[in-house]
Structure formats: C-alpha cells, structure tokens
Design a protein around this motif. Structure first.
Motif, PDB file in Angstrom:
ATOM      1  N   ASP A  52      -2.780   1.378  -4.474  1.00 19.25           N
ATOM      2  CA  ASP A  52      -3.935   1.350  -3.572  1.00 19.25           C
ATOM      3  C   ASP A  52      -4.660   0.008  -3.632  1.00 19.25           C
ATOM      4  O   ASP A  52      -4.426  -0.817  -4.511  1.00 19.25           O
ATOM      5  CB  ASP A  52      -4.881   2.530  -3.841  1.00 19.25           C
ATOM      6  N   ARG A  53      -5.528  -0.182  -2.646  1.00 16.03           N
ATOM      7  CA  ARG A  53      -6.245  -1.438  -2.465  1.00 16.03           C
ATOM      8  C   ARG A  53      -7.012  -1.875  -3.714  1.00 16.03           C
ATOM      9  O   ARG A  53      -6.966  -3.033  -4.118  1.00 16.03           O
ATOM     10  CB  ARG A  53      -7.203  -1.285  -1.275  1.00 16.03           C
ATOM     11  N   ASP A  86       0.796  -1.236   0.000  1.00 17.79           N
ATOM     12  CA  ASP A  86       0.000   0.000   0.000  1.00 17.79           C
ATOM     13  C   ASP A  86       0.829   1.287   0.000  1.00 17.79           C
ATOM     14  O   ASP A  86       0.279   2.366  -0.165  1.00 17.79           O
ATOM     15  CB  ASP A  86      -1.060   0.008   1.115  1.00 17.79           C
TER      16      ASP A  86
END
Ligand SMILES: [Zn+2]
Ligand SMILES: [Zn+2]
Length: 144
Positions: free
Chosen positions: A50-51, A46
């Motif tokens: 991003d996720r 991260d």
C-alpha cells in the motif's frame, strides 16, 4: 544483468535494517523503471504494497542514500543514488516529462571540478539538468 540485491542487503544490514519484500520491490521498481514520481512508483507497486508502505520505504531509502530526489521544476522524481547509480545527467522533456539519461562528458566533468577548485570549494556532488523538447514530441508537433 548484475544484481545489486546483495549490496542493498548489506547496506540495510549496516543500518540494522533487514531486506523486506516491500523494500526489495521498491528498489527493483526504481531500478527498472526510474526515475519515477511518487505516484508512478505507487501505481506500479500497489498490487503488492500500500501507499503508506511505499512512503515509509522511500523515506528510509532517502536517509540511507539509496534513493535520491531528482528535482524537476517544483516536482521531483526518485532514482537510485550513491553506490547504486553510476554518475549521469538528464535531459528532461518539458512537454511529456520524459527523462533521458546521458553519459557524463569528460569536458563538462572537468569544467565543473575546475570551477569548484577556483573557489577553493571541496566538490562532493553535482546535478546538471537540461530541459527542452524530446525528439518524439518534436515529430508530433514540429511547431513546438
Ligand atoms: Zn517529449
Ligand atoms: Zn556530471
């Protein structure tokens, strides 16, 4: 260490996809630290992606059979699959969730092939999950 990046690149190319920085990062992270849960994978990457990107990459990798989900009870962990992984089995600790890779034994491999054959079954793959308590956890708590 032998680099699998070229293999990854050609696998993606065959699917008309390119090797992006995010894809390479996810691949390397699973290769180095796998099996990983989705959360573990996200927390290791991260700082750079991003996720949502991690989820998209994992989806693509699953479709292309670069990564597969290793089911542990109702949870799963991600590991490299197919040409990117040599055949192995797992010992999973019920206490700390540590996963130990074990070399396949010839006896077991043969027995599985024979069981499939006896049913006229064309064997494609198998998973063998062994659960218990790892050495570390036994030492910390002999009564476990
Ligand atoms: Zn343990
Ligand atoms: Zn096996």
């Amino acid at each position: 260490m032998y680099s699998q990046n070229e293999d990854l690149k050609s696998k993606l190319k065959a699917a008309h996809q390119s090797l992006t920085k995010a894809r390479l990062l996810v691949f390397d992270t699973i290769q180095l630290h796998g099996p990983l849960s989705m959360n573990e994978l996200v927390s290791r990457t991260d700082s750079q992606i991003d996720r949502a990107t991690v989820y998209r990459v994992v989806d693509l990798f699953e479709q292309l059979e670069i990564v597969s989900k290793l089911q542990i009870g109702w949870k799963y962990k991600l590991e490299l699959s197919g040409q990117f992984s040599s055949h192995h089995h797992h010992l999973t600790c019920l206490n700390c969730s540590k996963i130990i890779d074990i070399e396949p034994s010839e006896t077991i491999e043969k027995a599985i092939a024979e069981m499939a054959n006896a049913q006229g079954f064309k064997l494609k793959a198998h998973q063998l999950e062994i659960t218990g308590i790892c050495q570390n956890c036994q030492q910390k708590d002999p009564g476990i």
